[in-house]
Design a protein around this motif. Structure first.
Motif, PDB file in Angstrom:
ATOM      1  N   PHE A 140       0.834  -1.201   0.000  1.00 27.62           N
ATOM      2  CA  PHE A 140       0.000   0.000   0.000  1.00 27.62           C
ATOM      3  C   PHE A 140       0.870   1.253   0.000  1.00 27.62           C
ATOM      4  N   ILE A 141       0.368   2.292  -0.655  1.00 25.51           N
ATOM      5  CA  ILE A 141       1.078   3.568  -0.686  1.00 25.51           C
ATOM      6  C   ILE A 141       1.085   4.165   0.713  1.00 25.51           C
ATOM      7  N   VAL A 142       2.251   4.491   1.224  1.00 28.91           N
ATOM      8  CA  VAL A 142       2.381   5.031   2.573  1.00 28.91           C
ATOM      9  C   VAL A 142       1.630   6.351   2.665  1.00 28.91           C
TER      10      VAL A 142
ATOM     11  N   GLU B  41      -0.650   0.806   6.871  1.00 30.73           N
ATOM     12  CA  GLU B  41      -0.731   0.498   8.289  1.00 30.73           C
ATOM     13  C   GLU B  41      -0.082   1.577   9.146  1.00 30.73           C
ATOM     14  N   GLY B  42      -0.467   1.590  10.404  1.00 34.11           N
ATOM     15  CA  GLY B  42       0.243   2.378  11.396  1.00 34.11           C
ATOM     16  C   GLY B  42       1.252   1.471  12.076  1.00 34.11           C
TER      17      GLY B  42
ATOM     18  N   PHE C 286      -5.420   2.049  -3.439  1.00 36.98           N
ATOM     19  CA  PHE C 286      -4.102   2.547  -3.046  1.00 36.98           C
ATOM     20  C   PHE C 286      -3.093   1.424  -2.858  1.00 36.98           C
ATOM     21  N   HIS C 287      -3.416   0.250  -3.386  1.00 37.91           N
ATOM     22  CA  HIS C 287      -2.431  -0.835  -3.397  1.00 37.91           C
ATOM     23  C   HIS C 287      -1.699  -0.793  -4.726  1.00 37.91           C
ATOM     24  N   GLU C 288      -0.410  -1.087  -4.696  1.00 40.95           N
ATOM     25  CA  GLU C 288       0.392  -0.950  -5.914  1.00 40.95           C
ATOM     26  C   GLU C 288      -0.119  -1.835  -7.060  1.00 40.95           C
ATOM     27  N   MET C 289      -0.780  -2.942  -6.746  1.00 38.75           N
ATOM     28  CA  MET C 289      -1.295  -3.816  -7.807  1.00 38.75           C
ATOM     29  C   MET C 289      -2.502  -3.228  -8.525  1.00 38.75           C
TER      30      MET C 289
END
Length: 417
Positions: free
Chosen positions: A60-62, A68-69, A164-167
């Motif tokens: 996921f894009i930070v 995640e936190g 927002f996931h790179e895939m």
């Protein structure tokens, strides 16, 4: 791919048994508000601006909602030890599943090593066996044109899945193409069932961990063995499981049960997306993966346990109930769960320790099935319905199909406990 004309919308049940009131509810999940920002991304090259941003360990894009936190970090030495143990299991799967079910379950509860998660899910679910039993089947389905009415609906849903996931960040990118292929193939594999919107996030999670063909057979196992009847047209199985969940809640948290009863809140209002998406659109990502590790090993009872834990900690005390005076406030509380109760280590421990057994779920299934028949005069449709002379729910819902020894000739293909 054809553009949608808008008639064949996704299916998800609403309160009071109506199945049309929340058709867009899964589309309007936590990622939906951000999809407009991404809708202009038309190719992988146009998405490069996102690719240059930092990506977390899950892809996921930070800084995005999916990222995640604080995470539970496993020491590298422990992770390597777990990888070694899992490699031994996977390389000797028949031996392990024949004699050491309990050890497999304990290792799944500790978490499958990320490097082996996709492979382990295939073994646990029985997806690997299904693929071996059906060589070339996915390619055959993949090459078939498909029913236009389902293609339209599937295409409309592609950009909503983890944008927002790179895939899946790029419209028309490889991730979305594979997602389309898997979902289209399922509509051809089970044309009487077609496509349900909640299948898209399930398939997307699988594609993050394995190629399209393997993801397809794992999806087949989820739809037919783990959550049978959930994605059929009338969604009667999810309605029945809503009643089972609510009844079990009375034992787990009488305070929460009493409050929901007093507010006359139908279980379908809060548990539909939880169960149909196996919490993929509800929990932080590290928690999703840990829940899925246990789900693939132990079956649908894990989904019940997670739901009961969330309800217990969201509404299980007089103070929490006092802050939810009406239906609206209660539903909002369940839609905006406290990060603390969804945190990986806390949630997994609560799920493992929750005193709800397979036997209790089976018993409650029988009770609710009997009530369904008495009040509606029919048996709920779906593969989970026990056949003549087969009391109780299908055993394959409660245990992992992949943990079952192969049936002898003429025996039904159901797992042993």
């Amino acid at each position: 791919m054809a553009k949608s004309s808008g008639e064949n919308g996704p299916r998800a049940p609403a309160a009071g048994g109506s199945l049309s009131g929340t058709r867009e509810s899964l589309a309007q999940g936590p990622d939906a508000a951000a999809t407009d920002e991404l809708s202009s991304l038309g190719s992988d090259s146009e998405a490069n601006g996102f690719a240059e941003r930092r990506i977390d360990k899950f892809g996921f894009i930070v800084g995005s909602q999916g990222a995640e936190g604080a995470l539970e970090e496993v020491p590298l030495e422990v992770l390597r030890q777990r990888e070694s143990k899992w490699l031994d299991m996977l390389n000797n799967w028949d031996k392990w599943m024949a004699k050491k079910h309990k050890k497999i379950r304990l290792r799944c509860q500790k978490g499958i090593p990320p490097s082996l998660r996709g492979r382990a899910w295939q073994y646990l679910s029985g997806g690997k066996v299904k693929l071996q039993q059906n060589p070339g089947k996915f390619d055959e389905l993949d090459m078939s044109p498909g029913d236009p009415k389902w293609l339209d609906v599937i295409e409309r849903d592609l950009h909503r899945q983890f944008p927002f996931h790179e895939m899946f960040v790029s419209r028309g990118g490889h991730g979305q193409q594979d997602l389309f292929r898997v979902l289209k193939a399922y509509t051809l594999y089970r044309p009487e069932e077609g496509y349900c919107q909640a299948q898209a996030p399930i398939a997307a999670v699988l594609l993050m961990h394995m190629p399209a063909e393997q993801a397809f057979w794992c999806l087949v196992q989820i739809c037919e063995k783990y959550l049978p009847g959930y994605y059929s047209e009338k969604l009667e199985a999810i309605q029945l499981d809503g009643e089972i969940l609510f009844s079990l809640l009375q034992k787990v948290s009488p305070v929460a049960h009493k409050h929901l009863s007093r507010q006359k809140i139908d279980p379908l209002l809060y548990m539909t997306e939880w169960f149909m998406c196996a919490f993929a659109r509800t929990l932080p990502w590290s928690s999703v993966l840990r829940v899925w590790d246990m789900f693939f090993c132990e079956g649908v009872k894990i989904i019940f346990r997670v739901g009961l834990v969330l309800l217990k900690h969201a509404l299980g005390s007089p103070e929490k109930v006092k802050a939810c005076q009406g239906q609206y406030e209660t539903i909002e509380r369940l839609r905006s769960l406290s990060p603390k109760i969804m945190q990986e280590a806390f949630l997994v421990q609560e799920v493992v320790e929750l005193p709800v057994t397979e036997r209790q779920i089976e018993r409650e299934h029988l009770i609710q099935l009997r009530r369904w028949q008495e009040t509606r005069g029919c048996v709920p449709k779906g593969p989970s319905t026990p056949g003549p002379g087969t009391p109780g729910p299908s055993p394959s819902r409660l245990g992992s199909p992949g943990l079952s020894p192969p049936p002898l000739p003429g025996e039904p293909d159901v797992p042993r406990e």
